[in-house]
Enzyme design. Sequence first.
Site, PDB file in Angstrom:
ATOM      1  N   TYR A   1       0.198  41.809  30.291  1.00  0.00           N
ATOM      2  CA  TYR A   1      -0.573  41.686  29.045  1.00  0.00           C
ATOM      3  C   TYR A   1      -1.975  41.166  29.356  1.00  0.00           C
ATOM      4  O   TYR A   1      -2.985  41.691  28.877  1.00  0.00           O
ATOM      5  CB  TYR A   1       0.160  40.730  28.102  1.00  0.00           C
ATOM      6  CG  TYR A   1      -0.557  40.481  26.788  1.00  0.00           C
ATOM      7  CD1 TYR A   1      -0.519  41.433  25.775  1.00  0.00           C
ATOM      8  CD2 TYR A   1      -1.251  39.290  26.572  1.00  0.00           C
ATOM      9  CE1 TYR A   1      -1.170  41.198  24.570  1.00  0.00           C
ATOM     10  CE2 TYR A   1      -1.902  39.050  25.359  1.00  0.00           C
ATOM     11  CZ  TYR A   1      -1.852  40.002  24.367  1.00  0.00           C
ATOM     12  OH  TYR A   1      -2.490  39.767  23.177  1.00  0.00           O
TER      13      TYR A   1
ATOM     14  N   SER B   1      -8.387  38.170  24.414  1.00  0.00           N
ATOM     15  CA  SER B   1      -7.500  37.003  24.335  1.00  0.00           C
ATOM     16  C   SER B   1      -7.858  36.083  25.490  1.00  0.00           C
ATOM     17  O   SER B   1      -8.395  36.538  26.509  1.00  0.00           O
ATOM     18  CB  SER B   1      -6.049  37.458  24.462  1.00  0.00           C
ATOM     19  OG  SER B   1      -5.222  36.358  24.786  1.00  0.00           O
TER      20      SER B   1
END
Lengths: 440, 250
Positions: B156, B143
């Site tokens: 995250y 990501s």
Amino acid sequence: MTFLTGWGRTAPTPATLVTPRTSELAALVTGALPRGLIARGLGRAYGDAAQNAGGVVVDVAGMEARWSIDPGTGVVTASAGMSMHDLMTALVPKGWFVPVTPGTRHVTLGGAVAADVHGKNHHVDSSFGAHLRSLTLITADGTSRTLTPEDDLFWATVGGMGLTGLITEASFACVPIETSRMRVDVERTRDLDHTLELMTATDDGYRYTVAWIDLLARGSRMGRSVLTRGDHARRDELPPGADALAFAPASRLAAPPWAPNGLLNRLTVRAFNEAWYAKSRERTIVQDLAPFFHPLDFVDGWNRVYGSRGFVQYQFVVPSGEEATLRRIVSRLSERGVVSFLTVLKRFGAGTPGMLSFPLPGWTLALDIPAGQAGLAGLLREFDEWVAGAGGRIYLAKDARMRAELLPAMYPRLPEWRKIRESVDPEGVFRSDLARRLSL
Amino acid sequence: MKNALGSVDSVLLLGGRSEIGLAIVERLVRDGARRVVLAARGEAEEAAVRLKNLGAEVCLLDFDAARPETHGEVIDSAVEFAGDLDVVVAAFGVLGDQASYEADPVSAARSMAVNLGGHVSAGLFAARRLREQGHGALVVFSSVAGVRVRRANFVYGAAKAGLDGFAQGLGDALHGSGARVMVVRPGFVVGRMTEGMPPAPMATTPGAVADATVRGLRDGSETVWVPGKLRPIFTLMRALPRSVWRRMPR
């Protein structure tokens, strides 16, 4: 590990490439699991027939060459790794020619059997398997068996894509020739119907025939072709003093080591087609064997011209009476402007009993298409359906992209072939990327 | 096997209920894939029915990313059903909420065990199989959150940063084997995982990520950014001074 591709230079996979002695083959075969083994000749199958990802690939062309001829009958016995080129070089000066040659001399005898190759004489002489007298095959248990046309395993092996065992030797009947030249008639046709009509009406007057189609011609000229048809020239057709059986074809050009993707595009192929059609005026000529049978062998490594993305060859056959399907495909190709350099049409005669043999009486069309063309996958899948629906099939030696589902419809003897294969190779020692892709 | 025109026959989806993962599988099936394994924690029946209707044979397997000791078995079972794995998509993960992670550090560590640890074991087991078969692609979802970790979601982001590095290393380890790893770096994806969150600039959708992934698989890409313009943008972002970067609102 060596990365291998077929002649179309798509989808490379790595394998352990070995060049064993004949005496080492049995041990190699019995020790080949878990990823199995496949024989590879000169790598002229267009797709993944002679690749085996993560497994063993046997370089049969690199193995020792042996051959002999019975001068009384013309029956030749040769090791599987010998190429058509080797065989012709040996046989033509003695007044013999191979019974069937594909469009290149650079295929091995083993490959010719495994693909049951056909040539320009299919309408008269059928495919290579029809001329075979016997085969020697090393099966999965490591034993070497001699097979004749009486054996089921023989006809599972002819056209069996190397998946029944490793072919080590074959005997086949050659044809006598007076000269190493061809007497060739060149003719042009107006459109596809004219081509089909002419081939149907007059093909049988020649031993060798083929049509080259200009796929980019549209409208009323759609399917216009150049027909070349010939026979072995007789001694009295040569000028006096000529060496009647001379055979020394040389490849006189090498393709550049690298070519950009898209070099063969609509523009360049159209220009080539126009020039080719224009120069092919009606005439009769006497020419050497090589330019008649193997015009592309003139350029070494011509497959590189398609660039790094490579190309696919799409070759199908539809039975006689299904000309409508052929017409439908040609008109779709022409209307979509699909770039195919060298599109070849041939009328097939009777097939062989090979269970996975490709030829059947009808029409076969072969196209070379750059792999990068947009929408190509979907278009060819649509054609697959039409071909299967017409009772036709796709040639496994050329295939690099078909899906497994249509295979049983195209090859109705597949269950019979599978049963024989299962009995001689229950664990699947002989495997290829093609076999995995098509769940053969 | 991947064919000459880039279509595949078999696909394993780790994270069998992932929206992006299923969008990819659906596209591969429409393009010809016929053997599909959905490895998921809990029910994936609905997706299986949809894929069967598209013509695929579907196998459902239990898969818990947080239990690495079971991952080898999952890969073996997938192979038993599908044979060679042409594509493995590792699409499992949890997003979570940064403030909650800071309030409950144990939950933060658990999310790491899924978002990073789970990928390490599943990825290594999958890679072992791909290496043996000499072909196949492992798709790993990194990501942009991991390209440069932000204060606003650093738990995250750190997992994704670790995963991105792991996947690149694994890809290098597989170099020359015939198998490969493709790293996909999406921006903010508007979907089930981000439901209720206001979309970030240049947000994308699961369908767009799937399209880009399938294109990347076809072309043999090593890295895919979605949307593509995030690549040059993050080249700049990485050069921003810390004092500016730590003020990034999210």
